[in-house]
Design a protein around this motif. Structure first.
Motif, PDB file in Angstrom:
ATOM      1  N   VAL A 132      18.903 -61.181  52.289  1.00  0.00           N
ATOM      2  CA  VAL A 132      18.497 -60.921  53.664  1.00  0.00           C
ATOM      3  C   VAL A 132      17.583 -62.055  54.097  1.00  0.00           C
ATOM      4  N   LYS A 133      17.890 -62.664  55.211  1.00  0.00           N
ATOM      5  CA  LYS A 133      17.066 -63.739  55.739  1.00  0.00           C
ATOM      6  C   LYS A 133      15.978 -63.108  56.605  1.00  0.00           C
ATOM      7  N   ALA A 134      14.784 -63.037  56.061  1.00  0.00           N
ATOM      8  CA  ALA A 134      13.670 -62.441  56.792  1.00  0.00           C
ATOM      9  C   ALA A 134      13.210 -63.398  57.876  1.00  0.00           C
ATOM     10  N   GLU A 135      12.928 -62.851  59.018  1.00  0.00           N
ATOM     11  CA  GLU A 135      12.427 -63.640  60.136  1.00  0.00           C
ATOM     12  C   GLU A 135      11.084 -63.105  60.580  1.00  0.00           C
ATOM     13  N   VAL A 136      10.374 -63.919  61.300  1.00  0.00           N
ATOM     14  CA  VAL A 136       9.097 -63.520  61.873  1.00  0.00           C
ATOM     15  C   VAL A 136       9.367 -62.442  62.917  1.00  0.00           C
ATOM     16  N   THR A 137       8.543 -61.421  62.947  1.00  0.00           N
ATOM     17  CA  THR A 137       8.746 -60.314  63.885  1.00  0.00           C
ATOM     18  C   THR A 137       8.456 -60.750  65.315  1.00  0.00           C
ATOM     19  N   VAL A 194       7.629 -66.473  84.363  1.00  0.00           N
ATOM     20  CA  VAL A 194       8.580 -65.727  83.528  1.00  0.00           C
ATOM     21  C   VAL A 194       9.500 -66.695  82.781  1.00  0.00           C
ATOM     22  N   ALA A 195      10.026 -67.674  83.483  1.00  0.00           N
ATOM     23  CA  ALA A 195      10.894 -68.672  82.844  1.00  0.00           C
ATOM     24  C   ALA A 195      10.108 -69.479  81.813  1.00  0.00           C
ATOM     25  N   ALA A 196       8.872 -69.818  82.142  1.00  0.00           N
ATOM     26  CA  ALA A 196       8.041 -70.576  81.206  1.00  0.00           C
ATOM     27  C   ALA A 196       7.813 -69.764  79.932  1.00  0.00           C
ATOM     28  N   ARG A 197       7.451 -68.505  80.081  1.00  0.00           N
ATOM     29  CA  ARG A 197       7.192 -67.661  78.895  1.00  0.00           C
ATOM     30  C   ARG A 197       8.463 -67.484  78.062  1.00  0.00           C
ATOM     31  N   LYS A 198       9.603 -67.246  78.722  1.00  0.00           N
ATOM     32  CA  LYS A 198      10.859 -67.091  77.981  1.00  0.00           C
ATOM     33  C   LYS A 198      11.185 -68.362  77.200  1.00  0.00           C
ATOM     34  N   THR A 199      10.964 -69.498  77.821  1.00  0.00           N
ATOM     35  CA  THR A 199      11.247 -70.777  77.174  1.00  0.00           C
ATOM     36  C   THR A 199      10.319 -71.000  75.987  1.00  0.00           C
ATOM     37  N   VAL A 200       9.040 -70.796  76.201  1.00  0.00           N
ATOM     38  CA  VAL A 200       8.066 -70.978  75.117  1.00  0.00           C
ATOM     39  C   VAL A 200       8.381 -70.019  73.973  1.00  0.00           C
ATOM     40  N   THR A 201       8.691 -68.783  74.294  1.00  0.00           N
ATOM     41  CA  THR A 201       9.015 -67.788  73.264  1.00  0.00           C
ATOM     42  C   THR A 201      10.240 -68.212  72.462  1.00  0.00           C
ATOM     43  N   CYS A 202      11.241 -68.705  73.131  1.00  0.00           N
ATOM     44  CA  CYS A 202      12.470 -69.172  72.476  1.00  0.00           C
ATOM     45  C   CYS A 202      12.169 -70.310  71.496  1.00  0.00           C
ATOM     46  N   ILE A 203      11.395 -71.273  71.932  1.00  0.00           N
ATOM     47  CA  ILE A 203      11.072 -72.431  71.086  1.00  0.00           C
ATOM     48  C   ILE A 203      10.154 -72.013  69.941  1.00  0.00           C
ATOM     49  N   VAL A 204       9.179 -71.170  70.237  1.00  0.00           N
ATOM     50  CA  VAL A 204       8.269 -70.686  69.197  1.00  0.00           C
ATOM     51  C   VAL A 204       9.040 -69.909  68.133  1.00  0.00           C
ATOM     52  N   LYS A 205       9.960 -69.073  68.561  1.00  0.00           N
ATOM     53  CA  LYS A 205      10.755 -68.297  67.603  1.00  0.00           C
ATOM     54  C   LYS A 205      11.491 -69.238  66.643  1.00  0.00           C
ATOM     55  N   ARG A 206      12.111 -70.258  67.182  1.00  0.00           N
ATOM     56  CA  ARG A 206      12.838 -71.228  66.352  1.00  0.00           C
ATOM     57  C   ARG A 206      11.899 -71.931  65.374  1.00  0.00           C
ATOM     58  N   GLU A 207      10.811 -72.460  65.893  1.00  0.00           N
ATOM     59  CA  GLU A 207       9.921 -73.276  65.064  1.00  0.00           C
ATOM     60  C   GLU A 207       9.094 -72.446  64.089  1.00  0.00           C
ATOM     61  N   LEU A 208       8.619 -71.297  64.519  1.00  0.00           N
ATOM     62  CA  LEU A 208       7.824 -70.449  63.619  1.00  0.00           C
ATOM     63  C   LEU A 208       8.706 -69.911  62.487  1.00  0.00           C
ATOM     64  N   ASN A 209       9.938 -69.570  62.800  1.00  0.00           N
ATOM     65  CA  ASN A 209      10.863 -69.129  61.751  1.00  0.00           C
ATOM     66  C   ASN A 209      11.166 -70.251  60.765  1.00  0.00           C
ATOM     67  N   LYS A 210      11.313 -71.475  61.260  1.00  0.00           N
ATOM     68  CA  LYS A 210      11.526 -72.620  60.350  1.00  0.00           C
ATOM     69  C   LYS A 210      10.361 -72.733  59.376  1.00  0.00           C
TER      70      LYS A 210
END
Length: 149
Positions: free
Chosen positions: A25-30, A87-103
């Motif tokens: 199972v590939k665990a990801e950040v919540t 809203v667009a800024a937060r969605k974008t930041v969240t998307c990038i953070v999810k990718r990088e924090l999971n890495k």
């Protein structure tokens, strides 16, 4: 006759359950931790100043905004449009953070504190390492402190 038809089906279900259970199972950040990091970045950003060349409450460089918004929102936004749409800024930041924090979560063998420090360093400099002194170290410490709140 009917019971014979059920046995292969039952066996297949047992095999799927057994073999599926053994898959790694590939665990990801919540999502909670991702949102906490997004909030920490916002709280740690330098104050918004007119004409400082940065956009949104997260203080993002204009050159990366079209690429990130295309990747995360499905359409490119100009820096001005990005800045005007929280809203667009937060969605974008969240998307990038999810990718990088999971890495970094995977890279550090799920060491949350190190993943947060590395990702904060990357956010500021584009590199995961090298934020041990000066302004970058202070920024990483601010992000880490705000993340822990």
């Amino acid at each position: 006759m009917q019971s014979l038809k059920l046995i292969p089906s039952l066996s297949m279900g047992v095999m799927i359950a057994f073999f599926g259970f053994n898959q790694p199972v590939k665990a990801e950040v919540t999502e909670v931790k991702i949102n906490a990091f997004v909030d920490a970045l916002k709280l740690s950003a330098p104050p918004n100043r007119p004409n400082d060349g940065m956009y949104s409450a997260w203080q993002i460089l204009p050159s990366i905004i079209p690429s990130w918004t295309k990747q995360c929102l499905g359409k490119e936004l100009t820096p001005t449009a990005f800045d005007a749409d929280e809203v667009a800024a937060r969605k974008t930041v969240t998307c990038i953070v999810k990718r990088e924090l999971n890495k970094q979560w995977q890279q550090t063998n799920k060491n949350e504190a190190q993943a947060v420090r590395n990702t904060a360093c990357w956010w500021m400099t584009g590199n995961y390492n090298g934020c041990q002194s000066g302004n970058t170290a202070e920024y990483v410490k601010r992000v880490e402190k705000n993340y822990q709140k």
